[in-house]
Design a protein around this motif. Structure first.
Motif, PDB file in Angstrom:
ATOM      1  N   SER A   3       0.757  -1.171   0.022  1.00  0.00           N
ATOM      2  CA  SER A   3       0.192  -0.139   0.020  1.00  0.00           C
ATOM      3  C   SER A   3       0.746   1.152  -0.134  1.00  0.00           C
ATOM      4  O   SER A   3       1.788   1.406   0.622  1.00  0.00           O
ATOM      5  N   PHE A   4       0.751   2.551  -0.969  1.00  0.00           N
ATOM      6  CA  PHE A   4       1.477   3.212  -0.857  1.00  0.00           C
ATOM      7  C   PHE A   4       1.032   4.774  -0.437  1.00  0.00           C
ATOM      8  O   PHE A   4       1.546   5.570  -0.606  1.00  0.00           O
ATOM      9  N   SER A   5      -0.210   4.615   0.346  1.00  0.00           N
ATOM     10  CA  SER A   5      -0.862   5.737   1.149  1.00  0.00           C
ATOM     11  C   SER A   5      -0.516   7.029   0.487  1.00  0.00           C
ATOM     12  O   SER A   5      -0.125   7.075  -0.593  1.00  0.00           O
ATOM     13  N   ASP A   6      -0.682   7.740   1.347  1.00  0.00           N
ATOM     14  CA  ASP A   6      -0.560   9.528   0.800  1.00  0.00           C
ATOM     15  C   ASP A   6       0.881   9.682   1.091  1.00  0.00           C
ATOM     16  O   ASP A   6       1.121  10.754   1.886  1.00  0.00           O
ATOM     17  N   ASN A   7       2.024   9.082   0.799  1.00  0.00           N
ATOM     18  CA  ASN A   7       3.302   9.415   1.203  1.00  0.00           C
ATOM     19  C   ASN A   7       4.085  10.114   0.019  1.00  0.00           C
ATOM     20  O   ASN A   7       4.316   9.522  -1.015  1.00  0.00           O
ATOM     21  N   TYR A   8       4.155  11.276   0.283  1.00  0.00           N
ATOM     22  CA  TYR A   8       4.657  12.341  -0.718  1.00  0.00           C
ATOM     23  C   TYR A   8       5.941  11.729  -1.174  1.00  0.00           C
ATOM     24  O   TYR A   8       6.373  11.997  -2.334  1.00  0.00           O
ATOM     25  N   ASN A   9       6.908  11.174  -0.038  1.00  0.00           N
ATOM     26  CA  ASN A   9       8.183  10.896  -0.372  1.00  0.00           C
ATOM     27  C   ASN A   9       8.368   9.478  -1.282  1.00  0.00           C
ATOM     28  O   ASN A   9       9.564   8.979  -1.413  1.00  0.00           O
ATOM     29  N   ASN A  10       7.384   8.967  -1.484  1.00  0.00           N
ATOM     30  CA  ASN A  10       7.208   7.582  -2.141  1.00  0.00           C
ATOM     31  C   ASN A  10       7.155   7.672  -3.487  1.00  0.00           C
ATOM     32  O   ASN A  10       6.099   8.293  -4.175  1.00  0.00           O
ATOM     33  N   TRP A  11       7.828   7.175  -4.279  1.00  0.00           N
ATOM     34  CA  TRP A  11       8.123   7.276  -5.981  1.00  0.00           C
ATOM     35  C   TRP A  11       6.888   6.802  -6.515  1.00  0.00           C
ATOM     36  O   TRP A  11       6.498   7.314  -7.564  1.00  0.00           O
ATOM     37  N   HIS A  12       6.384   5.856  -5.869  1.00  0.00           N
ATOM     38  CA  HIS A  12       5.110   5.034  -6.402  1.00  0.00           C
ATOM     39  C   HIS A  12       3.995   6.035  -6.337  1.00  0.00           C
ATOM     40  O   HIS A  12       3.257   5.986  -7.322  1.00  0.00           O
ATOM     41  N   TRP A  13       4.077   6.455  -5.099  1.00  0.00           N
ATOM     42  CA  TRP A  13       2.828   7.369  -4.879  1.00  0.00           C
ATOM     43  C   TRP A  13       2.932   8.720  -5.943  1.00  0.00           C
ATOM     44  O   TRP A  13       1.940   9.062  -6.627  1.00  0.00           O
ATOM     45  N   GLN A  14       4.021   9.208  -6.040  1.00  0.00           N
ATOM     46  CA  GLN A  14       4.328  10.479  -6.770  1.00  0.00           C
ATOM     47  C   GLN A  14       3.879  10.026  -8.316  1.00  0.00           C
ATOM     48  O   GLN A  14       3.162  10.676  -8.968  1.00  0.00           O
ATOM     49  N   ASN A  15       4.268   8.764  -8.684  1.00  0.00           N
ATOM     50  CA  ASN A  15       3.820   8.520 -10.201  1.00  0.00           C
ATOM     51  C   ASN A  15       2.316   8.158 -10.443  1.00  0.00           C
ATOM     52  O   ASN A  15       1.653   8.508 -11.138  1.00  0.00           O
ATOM     53  N   ALA A  16       1.868   7.467  -9.142  1.00  0.00           N
ATOM     54  CA  ALA A  16       0.316   7.348  -9.479  1.00  0.00           C
ATOM     55  C   ALA A  16      -0.353   8.467  -9.458  1.00  0.00           C
ATOM     56  O   ALA A  16      -1.576   8.695  -9.919  1.00  0.00           O
ATOM     57  N   GLN A  17       0.209   9.529  -8.700  1.00  0.00           N
ATOM     58  CA  GLN A  17      -0.778  10.673  -8.351  1.00  0.00           C
ATOM     59  C   GLN A  17      -0.302  11.873  -9.415  1.00  0.00           C
ATOM     60  O   GLN A  17      -0.708  12.887  -9.519  1.00  0.00           O
ATOM     61  N   ALA A  18       0.392  11.534 -10.539  1.00  0.00           N
ATOM     62  CA  ALA A  18       0.789  12.348 -11.349  1.00  0.00           C
ATOM     63  C   ALA A  18      -0.382  13.037 -12.224  1.00  0.00           C
ATOM     64  O   ALA A  18      -1.396  12.417 -12.558  1.00  0.00           O
ATOM     65  N   VAL A  19      -0.378  14.076 -12.478  1.00  0.00           N
ATOM     66  CA  VAL A  19      -1.329  14.922 -13.423  1.00  0.00           C
ATOM     67  C   VAL A  19      -1.206  14.306 -14.852  1.00  0.00           C
ATOM     68  O   VAL A  19      -0.106  14.489 -15.480  1.00  0.00           O
ATOM     69  N   THR A  20      -2.231  13.825 -15.481  1.00  0.00           N
ATOM     70  CA  THR A  20      -2.336  13.304 -16.731  1.00  0.00           C
ATOM     71  C   THR A  20      -3.315  13.907 -17.825  1.00  0.00           C
ATOM     72  O   THR A  20      -3.412  13.674 -18.708  1.00  0.00           O
ATOM     73  N   THR A  21      -4.386  14.604 -17.055  1.00  0.00           N
ATOM     74  CA  THR A  21      -5.405  15.377 -18.140  1.00  0.00           C
ATOM     75  C   THR A  21      -5.205  16.946 -18.041  1.00  0.00           C
ATOM     76  O   THR A  21      -4.879  17.777 -17.003  1.00  0.00           O
ATOM     77  N   ILE A  22      -5.660  17.367 -19.082  1.00  0.00           N
ATOM     78  CA  ILE A  22      -5.749  18.872 -19.229  1.00  0.00           C
ATOM     79  C   ILE A  22      -6.548  19.499 -18.065  1.00  0.00           C
ATOM     80  O   ILE A  22      -6.426  20.680 -17.408  1.00  0.00           O
ATOM     81  N   ARG A  23      -7.648  18.843 -17.757  1.00  0.00           N
ATOM     82  CA  ARG A  23      -8.596  19.343 -16.710  1.00  0.00           C
ATOM     83  C   ARG A  23      -7.904  19.430 -15.298  1.00  0.00           C
ATOM     84  O   ARG A  23      -7.883  20.514 -14.824  1.00  0.00           O
ATOM     85  N   GLN A  24      -7.115  18.530 -14.888  1.00  0.00           N
ATOM     86  CA  GLN A  24      -6.597  18.489 -13.896  1.00  0.00           C
ATOM     87  C   GLN A  24      -5.284  19.614 -13.846  1.00  0.00           C
ATOM     88  O   GLN A  24      -5.050  20.317 -12.658  1.00  0.00           O
ATOM     89  N   LEU A  25      -4.587  19.652 -14.804  1.00  0.00           N
ATOM     90  CA  LEU A  25      -3.545  20.518 -15.009  1.00  0.00           C
ATOM     91  C   LEU A  25      -3.960  21.906 -15.076  1.00  0.00           C
ATOM     92  O   LEU A  25      -3.584  22.983 -14.072  1.00  0.00           O
ATOM     93  N   ALA A  26      -5.189  22.504 -15.654  1.00  0.00           N
ATOM     94  CA  ALA A  26      -5.942  23.616 -15.816  1.00  0.00           C
ATOM     95  C   ALA A  26      -6.153  23.990 -14.126  1.00  0.00           C
ATOM     96  O   ALA A  26      -6.012  25.088 -13.991  1.00  0.00           O
ATOM     97  N   GLU A  27      -6.677  23.157 -13.505  1.00  0.00           N
ATOM     98  CA  GLU A  27      -7.042  23.597 -12.268  1.00  0.00           C
ATOM     99  C   GLU A  27      -5.769  23.631 -11.181  1.00  0.00           C
ATOM    100  O   GLU A  27      -5.798  24.812 -10.647  1.00  0.00           O
ATOM    101  N   ALA A  28      -4.819  23.001 -11.415  1.00  0.00           N
ATOM    102  CA  ALA A  28      -3.750  23.101 -10.705  1.00  0.00           C
ATOM    103  C   ALA A  28      -3.094  24.447 -10.864  1.00  0.00           C
ATOM    104  O   ALA A  28      -2.669  25.110 -10.042  1.00  0.00           O
ATOM    105  N   LEU A  29      -2.904  24.877 -12.086  1.00  0.00           N
ATOM    106  CA  LEU A  29      -2.049  25.849 -12.414  1.00  0.00           C
ATOM    107  C   LEU A  29      -3.011  27.064 -12.811  1.00  0.00           C
ATOM    108  O   LEU A  29      -2.352  28.250 -13.371  1.00  0.00           O
ATOM    109  N   ASN A  30      -4.277  27.080 -12.825  1.00  0.00           N
ATOM    110  CA  ASN A  30      -5.055  28.209 -13.220  1.00  0.00           C
ATOM    111  C   ASN A  30      -4.800  28.564 -14.639  1.00  0.00           C
ATOM    112  O   ASN A  30      -4.568  29.697 -14.950  1.00  0.00           O
TER     113      ASN A  30
END
Ligand code: PLP
Ligand code: SF4
Length: 359
Positions: A3-30
């Motif tokens: 389980s990779f929980s919400d561990n920011y320093n875990n590379w699997h978590w970083q990979n799984a949580q990556a932004v991959t859609t324009i909608r997510q990106l537009a929201e994150a960066l306005n």
């Protein structure tokens, strides 16, 4: 299952949580709403992927800042210039004897066990193939590549590239490197990766320990801007630099690092991290990347201005690949030319020439 929980320093978590859609990106960066349709087309050609770590750097960057230009898609990618092609460096075709393997230079070869990356660079020279359907090679691709390497006794070095080989799980990566180590004529292993820039947490203690046993192994990182060399990155990379030699490749990118101050800071900062600047690549003519390519003259003049002001070991070779797979071409001005039995030489920062030779 781990389980990779919400561990920011875990590379699997970083990979799984990556932004991959324009909608997510537009929201994150306005991002402005008007342009989003074009960006969706852009990412259908070359995927979008930005880890939470890299996104946090983008949030500190200006809307048209250098880090954003590297990973945030642009409608300019939809425009193709006449000189642009899908295989700008000739990786495919006659230098590809078996799938996933490029053998252009007799003694060193490239293999791509995966076409997945830690993040997708908008300027990617392999953008026509990277991040596409069959990311990881098959068991038969792997077998064929190892058979080819075993049969070709002239090969002295194997370079893992991609995609990004650090996208492979530890067990798979280490097993591959160990199998390569079993081939007696292979003297040196090399691994090319941009993972540390996008997901530094990949460089775990376990990975470092396993890699250290596979030496001689050279790690070649890929950083283009000093803002990528964060304190977090430093804390993950330093332990690796203690056990293996590190080199860096950069790409000269328009509006990102094509000025003296940025390159100077990039190379000094790499020096501080004990990473030798190896190559500065002129960008390849990949489809839809015209807006990110400076002209050759800009690059040559920059190199000339840096020479002599930087320690020699912090100066990379400025190189170009051209279509057809001819190999890298050094782009520096020529500072020595044959003249009769002697040489006419010029310092890069001078216009005065002298004749050098034995009398
Ligand atoms: C760049 C490249 C290499 C590695 O070249 P080095 O100059 O040794 O870093 C090997 N094979 C191919 C096909 C390449 O494009
Ligand atoms: S990490 Fe390398 S292969 Fe992957 S998108 Fe960036 S330039 Fe392309």
């Amino acid at each position: 299952m781990e389980s990779f929980s919400d561990n920011y320093n875990n590379w699997h978590w970083q990979n799984a949580q990556a932004v991959t859609t324009i909608r997510q990106l537009a929201e994150a960066l306005n991002l402005p709403e008007n342009d989003l349709a074009g960006l969706n087309t852009a990412i259908s050609l070359h995927p979008l992927k930005i880890t939470p770590y890299y996104l946090s750097l983008l949030k500190q960057d200006k809307p048209d800042g250098p880090l954003r230009k590297m990973v945030v898609p642009s409608a300019s990618e939809l425009t193709t210039s006449p000189e642009e092609i899908s295989d700008p460096i000739g990786d495919y075709g006659k230098y590809r004897p078996v799938p996933r393997l490029t053998h252009r230079h007799p003694e060193r070869i490239l293999i791509s066990p995966t076409m997945a990356c830690a993040g997708y660079c908008r300027y990617c020279f392999r953008r026509a193939r990277v991040g596409k359907n069959s990311l990881t090679w098959s068991a038969s691709n792997r077998r064929e590549a190892l058979n080819y390497l075993t049969a070709h006794v002239e090969i002295k070095e194997v370079i893992l590239t991609g995609g990004d080989p650090l996208m492979l799980p530890d067990a798979e990566l280490i097993a591959l490197l160990q199998d390569l180590r079993q081939i007696p004529h292979i003297r040196i292993l090399r691994l090319h990766t941009r993972m540390p820039a996008y997901n530094p947490f990949r460089i775990t203690e376990t990975l470092i320990q396993s890699l250290a046993e596979l030496n001689p192994l050279w790690i070649v990182t890929h950083f283009n801007h000093p803002a990528e060399l964060t304190p977090t990155l430093e804390s993950y990379l330093k332990p690796l630099s203690r056990v293996l030699p590190l080199l860096n490749q950069s790409v000269l990118l328009r509006g990102i690092n094509d000025n003296v101050a940025t390159l100077r800071e990039l190379f000094w900062r790499l020096g501080e991290l004990e990473i030798k600047p190896y190559y500065l690549h002129h960008p390849d003519q990949a489809l839809g990347t015209r807006h990110l390519r400076p002209d050759l003259k800009t690059g040559r003049d920059l190199w000339k201005k840096l020479w002599g002001t930087m320690p020699g070991y912090l100066m990379p070779q400025y190189v170009l690949d051209i279509p057809g797979g001819h190999g890298k071409i050094p782009l520096n001005y020529q500072y020595a030319a044959e003249e009769k039995e002697k040489f006419r030489v010029t310092h890069p920062q001078s216009t005065k020439t002298s004749l050098y030779g034995e009398t």
